[in-house]
Write a protein that holds these residues in place. Structure first.
Motif, PDB file in Angstrom:
ATOM      1  N   MET B   1       0.702  -1.110  -0.002  1.00  0.00           N
ATOM      2  CA  MET B   1       0.035   0.403  -0.664  1.00  0.00           C
ATOM      3  C   MET B   1       0.989   1.132  -0.081  1.00  0.00           C
ATOM      4  O   MET B   1       1.377   1.561   0.746  1.00  0.00           O
ATOM      5  CB  MET B   1      -1.024  -0.451   0.695  1.00  0.00           C
ATOM      6  N   ASP B   2       0.541   1.814  -0.844  1.00  0.00           N
ATOM      7  CA  ASP B   2       1.455   3.176  -1.122  1.00  0.00           C
ATOM      8  C   ASP B   2       0.837   4.527  -0.815  1.00  0.00           C
ATOM      9  O   ASP B   2       0.220   4.978  -0.823  1.00  0.00           O
ATOM     10  CB  ASP B   2       1.538   3.681  -2.101  1.00  0.00           C
ATOM     11  N   ALA B   3       1.060   4.624   0.558  1.00  0.00           N
ATOM     12  CA  ALA B   3       1.142   5.999   1.764  1.00  0.00           C
ATOM     13  C   ALA B   3       0.852   7.071   0.851  1.00  0.00           C
ATOM     14  O   ALA B   3       0.082   8.172   1.815  1.00  0.00           O
ATOM     15  CB  ALA B   3       1.521   6.034   2.931  1.00  0.00           C
ATOM     16  N   LEU B   4       1.755   7.891   0.157  1.00  0.00           N
ATOM     17  CA  LEU B   4       1.702   9.050  -0.745  1.00  0.00           C
ATOM     18  C   LEU B   4       0.757   9.115  -1.627  1.00  0.00           C
ATOM     19  O   LEU B   4       0.768  10.284  -2.543  1.00  0.00           O
ATOM     20  CB  LEU B   4       3.586   8.920  -1.999  1.00  0.00           C
ATOM     21  N   THR B   5       0.125   7.802  -2.149  1.00  0.00           N
ATOM     22  CA  THR B   5      -0.709   8.219  -3.585  1.00  0.00           C
ATOM     23  C   THR B   5      -2.477   8.626  -2.147  1.00  0.00           C
ATOM     24  O   THR B   5      -2.444   7.388  -2.197  1.00  0.00           O
ATOM     25  CB  THR B   5      -1.123   7.211  -4.282  1.00  0.00           C
ATOM     26  N   SER B   7      -5.264   8.437  -3.828  1.00  0.00           N
ATOM     27  CA  SER B   7      -6.337   8.000  -3.931  1.00  0.00           C
ATOM     28  C   SER B   7      -7.595   7.410  -3.727  1.00  0.00           C
ATOM     29  O   SER B   7      -6.803   6.648  -2.883  1.00  0.00           O
ATOM     30  CB  SER B   7      -6.465   7.403  -5.640  1.00  0.00           C
ATOM     31  N   PHE B   8      -9.116   7.534  -3.323  1.00  0.00           N
ATOM     32  CA  PHE B   8      -9.657   6.570  -2.991  1.00  0.00           C
ATOM     33  C   PHE B   8     -10.504   5.802  -3.327  1.00  0.00           C
ATOM     34  O   PHE B   8     -11.274   6.549  -4.301  1.00  0.00           O
ATOM     35  CB  PHE B   8     -10.227   7.361  -1.889  1.00  0.00           C
ATOM     36  N   THR B   9     -10.494   4.644  -2.830  1.00  0.00           N
ATOM     37  CA  THR B   9     -11.710   3.607  -3.558  1.00  0.00           C
ATOM     38  C   THR B   9     -13.245   3.929  -2.843  1.00  0.00           C
ATOM     39  O   THR B   9     -12.887   4.781  -2.483  1.00  0.00           O
ATOM     40  CB  THR B   9     -10.582   2.021  -3.362  1.00  0.00           C
ATOM     41  N   ALA B  10     -14.040   3.495  -4.070  1.00  0.00           N
ATOM     42  CA  ALA B  10     -15.659   3.894  -3.172  1.00  0.00           C
ATOM     43  C   ALA B  10     -15.672   3.027  -1.878  1.00  0.00           C
ATOM     44  O   ALA B  10     -15.908   3.663  -1.039  1.00  0.00           O
ATOM     45  CB  ALA B  10     -15.828   2.749  -4.291  1.00  0.00           C
ATOM     46  N   GLN B  12     -13.448   3.247   0.595  1.00  0.00           N
ATOM     47  CA  GLN B  12     -13.132   3.608   1.585  1.00  0.00           C
ATOM     48  C   GLN B  12     -14.192   4.939   2.299  1.00  0.00           C
ATOM     49  O   GLN B  12     -14.071   4.881   3.027  1.00  0.00           O
ATOM     50  CB  GLN B  12     -11.682   3.618   1.536  1.00  0.00           C
ATOM     51  N   ALA B  13     -14.284   5.730   0.486  1.00  0.00           N
ATOM     52  CA  ALA B  13     -15.394   6.714   0.356  1.00  0.00           C
ATOM     53  C   ALA B  13     -16.059   6.510   1.418  1.00  0.00           C
ATOM     54  O   ALA B  13     -16.916   7.304   2.406  1.00  0.00           O
ATOM     55  CB  ALA B  13     -15.562   7.150  -0.851  1.00  0.00           C
ATOM     56  N   ILE B  14     -16.981   5.082   1.318  1.00  0.00           N
ATOM     57  CA  ILE B  14     -18.391   4.763   1.508  1.00  0.00           C
ATOM     58  C   ILE B  14     -17.879   4.753   3.438  1.00  0.00           C
ATOM     59  O   ILE B  14     -18.847   4.658   4.396  1.00  0.00           O
ATOM     60  CB  ILE B  14     -18.729   3.661   1.086  1.00  0.00           C
ATOM     61  N   PHE B  15     -16.930   3.695   3.551  1.00  0.00           N
ATOM     62  CA  PHE B  15     -16.580   3.326   4.963  1.00  0.00           C
ATOM     63  C   PHE B  15     -16.325   4.785   5.774  1.00  0.00           C
ATOM     64  O   PHE B  15     -16.761   4.772   7.599  1.00  0.00           O
ATOM     65  CB  PHE B  15     -14.882   2.392   5.155  1.00  0.00           C
ATOM     66  N   ALA B  16     -16.067   5.482   5.588  1.00  0.00           N
ATOM     67  CA  ALA B  16     -15.998   7.098   5.959  1.00  0.00           C
ATOM     68  C   ALA B  16     -16.926   7.343   6.179  1.00  0.00           C
ATOM     69  O   ALA B  16     -17.461   8.301   7.139  1.00  0.00           O
ATOM     70  CB  ALA B  16     -14.223   7.864   5.554  1.00  0.00           C
ATOM     71  N   VAL B  17     -18.007   7.463   5.339  1.00  0.00           N
ATOM     72  CA  VAL B  17     -18.937   8.639   5.720  1.00  0.00           C
ATOM     73  C   VAL B  17     -20.296   7.401   6.268  1.00  0.00           C
ATOM     74  O   VAL B  17     -20.595   8.330   7.326  1.00  0.00           O
ATOM     75  CB  VAL B  17     -19.857   8.584   3.954  1.00  0.00           C
ATOM     76  N   ALA B  18     -20.013   6.786   5.308  1.00  0.00           N
ATOM     77  CA  ALA B  18     -21.334   6.178   6.481  1.00  0.00           C
ATOM     78  C   ALA B  18     -20.097   5.537   7.977  1.00  0.00           C
ATOM     79  O   ALA B  18     -21.726   5.385   9.214  1.00  0.00           O
ATOM     80  CB  ALA B  18     -21.870   4.872   5.325  1.00  0.00           C
ATOM     81  N   GLY B  19     -19.642   4.745   8.088  1.00  0.00           N
ATOM     82  CA  GLY B  19     -18.981   5.163   9.640  1.00  0.00           C
ATOM     83  C   GLY B  19     -19.100   5.992  10.734  1.00  0.00           C
ATOM     84  O   GLY B  19     -19.040   5.637  11.758  1.00  0.00           O
TER      85      GLY B  19
END
Lengths: 99, 175
Positions: B1-5, B7-10, B12-19
């Motif tokens: 996993m590259d920490a410098l990129t 780019s969010f996957t779908a 990750q975005a769903i987890f962030a918002v819904a979580g």
């Protein structure tokens, strides 16, 4: 998304639910907190099911939902009965064992 | 996993918002004194969890969560809260007194620390290589009605017992 992220969210929800059970004297609020704890466990099961590529975790979640339905039904009936006898839903009011 | 990129996957975005919504709603449900506010807040958390189930590939559980949990169970809870709260005259049936003031947060903190320590130390499981089944519901039915057939039957007996128990308990009149 790593499994640990879902597990940490589940742990957070479980701890919040436990806090509600300990913090509240109101039987209804305690039931709501127990629901939260059950859902925290469900989230962990579903996330693990995805991670391990098996559906067992999802099926266990169904059983948890079925047990939760039974728990809410009986729990609310008890709360209604306690409210009739003691005119309160404070759990400390229902402290004697007489029937 | 590259920490410098960045780019969010779908997912990750769903987890962030819904979580995030789920955690905030759950905290609100626990911290409110009014059971009605708690119940409605919990309903929001249940919907957010349903979204997480969907992003985890549990489409059928998403429907069950909304129909059974956020639907049936929460309607029953809100109904009883309103039933007990709407009896004017006598002292309020809804107890507001907090109990064991500091013990609650301490218990929650200790429990979360314990669980988080166990989660962080657990060995990382490799992501599954097998693709999820094309017919999700059929695959689920295979597990539920073959491998878990006996628990399934027991669950139906449990629900029947709970049904009868709830009727007997709630209809009893105090002398």
């Amino acid at each position: 998304m790593p499994l640990a992220a879902y597990e940490l969210l589940g742990a957070l929800l479980f701890a919040l639910g436990a806090m509600g059970v300990v913090l509240r004297a109101n039987a209804l609020s305690m039931l709501i907190s127990v629901e939260l704890m059950l859902n925290a466990v469900n989230l962990t099961f579903v996330a693990a099911a995805r991670q391990y590529g098996q559906l067992d975790g999802q099926v266990i979640s169904f059983f948890v939902i079925a047990v939760a339905a039974a728990e809410v039904g009986v729990g609310l009936a008890i709360v209604i009965d306690v409210a009739r006898r003691h005119t309160t839903v404070d759990v400390d009011a229902a402290s004697e064992l007489r029937g | 996993m590259d920490a410098l990129t960045f780019s969010f996957t779908a997912e990750q975005a769903i987890f962030a918002v819904a979580g995030g919504i789920c955690a905030i709603a759950a905290a609100n449900a626990v911290l409110r004194h009014d059971p009605l506010a708690s119940a409605l807040s919990l309903t929001i958390a249940l919907f957010a969890l349903a979204v997480l189930y969907l992003s985890l590939g549990a489409a059928f559980l998403f429907g069950v969560q909304i129909a059974v949990y956020a639907g049936a169970i929460m309607v029953l809870l809100v109904f009883v809260v309103m039933l007990l709260g709407a009896t004017g005259g006598r002292p309020p049936l809804i107890a507001r007194r907090p109990r064991l003031g500091l013990a609650g947060p301490l218990v929650a903190l200790a429990l979360f620390a314990l669980l988080a320590a166990a989660i962080v130390r657990a060995p990382v499981v490799a992501a599954p290589t097998a693709e999820p089944a094309a017919d999700h519901v059929a695959a689920l039915a295979d597990v539920l009605f073959v491998k878990f057939l006996f628990p399934f039957e027991i669950a139906s007996v449990l629900l029947l017992a709970a049904l009868i128990g709830a009727v007997v308990l709630a209809q009893r009149r105090t002398p």
